[in-house]
Scaffold this motif. Structure first.
Motif, short mmCIF file in Angstrom:
data_model
loop_
_atom_site.label_atom_id
_atom_site.label_comp_id
_atom_site.label_asym_id
_atom_site.label_seq_id
_atom_site.Cartn_x
_atom_site.Cartn_y
_atom_site.Cartn_z
N ALA A 86 75.97 84.33 3.21
CA ALA A 86 77.28 84.90 3.52
C ALA A 86 77.90 84.11 4.67
O ALA A 86 77.18 83.48 5.45
CB ALA A 86 77.14 86.36 3.89
N PRO A 87 79.24 84.14 4.80
CA PRO A 87 79.89 83.40 5.88
C PRO A 87 79.34 83.80 7.24
O PRO A 87 79.22 84.99 7.56
CB PRO A 87 81.36 83.82 5.73
CG PRO A 87 81.50 84.18 4.30
CD PRO A 87 80.20 84.80 3.91
N GLY A 88 78.98 82.81 8.02
CA GLY A 88 78.50 83.05 9.37
C GLY A 88 77.07 83.55 9.46
O GLY A 88 76.59 83.89 10.54
N THR A 141 78.34 90.21 -0.95
CA THR A 141 79.24 89.07 -1.00
C THR A 141 78.60 87.85 -0.34
O THR A 141 78.16 87.93 0.81
CB THR A 141 80.57 89.40 -0.31
OG1 THR A 141 81.23 90.43 -1.04
CG2 THR A 141 81.47 88.17 -0.23
N ALA A 142 78.55 86.75 -1.07
CA ALA A 142 77.89 85.54 -0.57
C ALA A 142 78.00 84.45 -1.63
O ALA A 142 78.39 84.72 -2.77
CB ALA A 142 76.42 85.79 -0.26
N VAL A 143 77.64 83.25 -1.23
CA VAL A 143 77.39 82.19 -2.20
C VAL A 143 75.93 82.32 -2.62
O VAL A 143 75.04 82.38 -1.77
CB VAL A 143 77.66 80.80 -1.63
CG1 VAL A 143 77.32 79.72 -2.66
CG2 VAL A 143 79.12 80.68 -1.20
N TYR A 144 75.69 82.36 -3.91
CA TYR A 144 74.35 82.52 -4.45
C TYR A 144 73.85 81.19 -4.98
O TYR A 144 74.56 80.51 -5.74
CB TYR A 144 74.35 83.57 -5.55
CG TYR A 144 74.39 84.98 -5.03
CD1 TYR A 144 75.55 85.48 -4.43
CD2 TYR A 144 73.29 85.82 -5.09
CE1 TYR A 144 75.60 86.76 -3.92
CE2 TYR A 144 73.33 87.11 -4.59
CZ TYR A 144 74.49 87.58 -4.00
OH TYR A 144 74.53 88.86 -3.50
N TYR A 145 72.64 80.84 -4.58
CA TYR A 145 72.02 79.59 -4.98
C TYR A 145 70.73 79.86 -5.73
O TYR A 145 69.98 80.77 -5.36
CB TYR A 145 71.67 78.75 -3.75
CG TYR A 145 72.83 78.39 -2.87
CD1 TYR A 145 73.22 79.22 -1.83
CD2 TYR A 145 73.52 77.19 -3.06
CE1 TYR A 145 74.29 78.89 -1.00
CE2 TYR A 145 74.58 76.85 -2.25
CZ TYR A 145 74.96 77.70 -1.22
OH TYR A 145 76.01 77.36 -0.41
N CYS A 146 70.45 79.05 -6.74
CA CYS A 146 69.12 79.08 -7.32
C CYS A 146 68.37 77.83 -6.86
O CYS A 146 68.98 76.81 -6.51
CB CYS A 146 69.14 79.19 -8.83
SG CYS A 146 69.80 77.77 -9.73
N ALA A 147 67.07 77.96 -6.84
CA ALA A 147 66.20 76.89 -6.37
C ALA A 147 64.94 76.87 -7.21
O ALA A 147 64.53 77.91 -7.75
CB ALA A 147 65.86 77.08 -4.90
N ALA A 148 64.32 75.71 -7.32
CA ALA A 148 63.12 75.58 -8.15
C ALA A 148 62.06 74.75 -7.44
O ALA A 148 62.38 73.87 -6.63
CB ALA A 148 63.48 74.94 -9.49
N ASP A 149 60.82 75.05 -7.79
CA ASP A 149 59.70 74.32 -7.20
C ASP A 149 58.50 74.46 -8.12
O ASP A 149 58.34 75.49 -8.79
CB ASP A 149 59.39 74.88 -5.81
CG ASP A 149 58.58 73.93 -4.95
OD1 ASP A 149 59.17 73.33 -4.04
OD2 ASP A 149 57.37 73.80 -5.22
#
Length: 124
Positions: free
Chosen positions: A40-42, A91-99
């Protein structure tokens, strides 16, 4: 190596639902642990959910337990995040990640591969 592309974000009213998708390139996607994070912002990036390669092990942040569900379809090289009962604080930017490491290990490690993110905005 794997490339990740998130989609499904948008604007929704509080109490509504969204389903995010994380589409991956690469024939070995089924071997990867996949996590969802948000920022989220900040605020700092925070963990949301994770799923092991087979889909049998999942982890959730306390703030989303009972509301969000992570799942995967390895035949489609896609991981999903179903988000229900959304709140403005989601509310936020949602990211996916893999490993390639196990889901248990990834509870404490930084993921190797990241997508560009998708914006989720929940209005009150």
């Amino acid at each position: 190596q794997v490339q990740l592309v998130e989609s499904g974000g948008g604007l929704v009213q509080a109490g509504g639902s969204l389903r995010l998708s994380c589409a991956a390139s690469g024939r070995t996607f089924g071997s990867y642990t996949v996590g969802w994070f948000r920022q989220a912002p900040g605020k700092e990036r925070e963990f949301v959910a994770a799923i092991d390669w087979g889909g049998g092990i999942t982890y959730y942040a306390d703030s989303v337990k009972g509301r969000f569900t992570i799942s995967r379809d390895n035949a489609k090289n896609t991981v999903y995040l179903q988000m229900n009962s959304l709140k403005p604080e989601d509310t936020a930017v949602y990211y996916c990640a893999a490993d390639l490491r196990s889901a248990e290990t990834m509870r404490y490690k930084e993921y190797a591969y990241w997508g560009q993110g998708t914006q989720v905005t929940v209005s009150s």
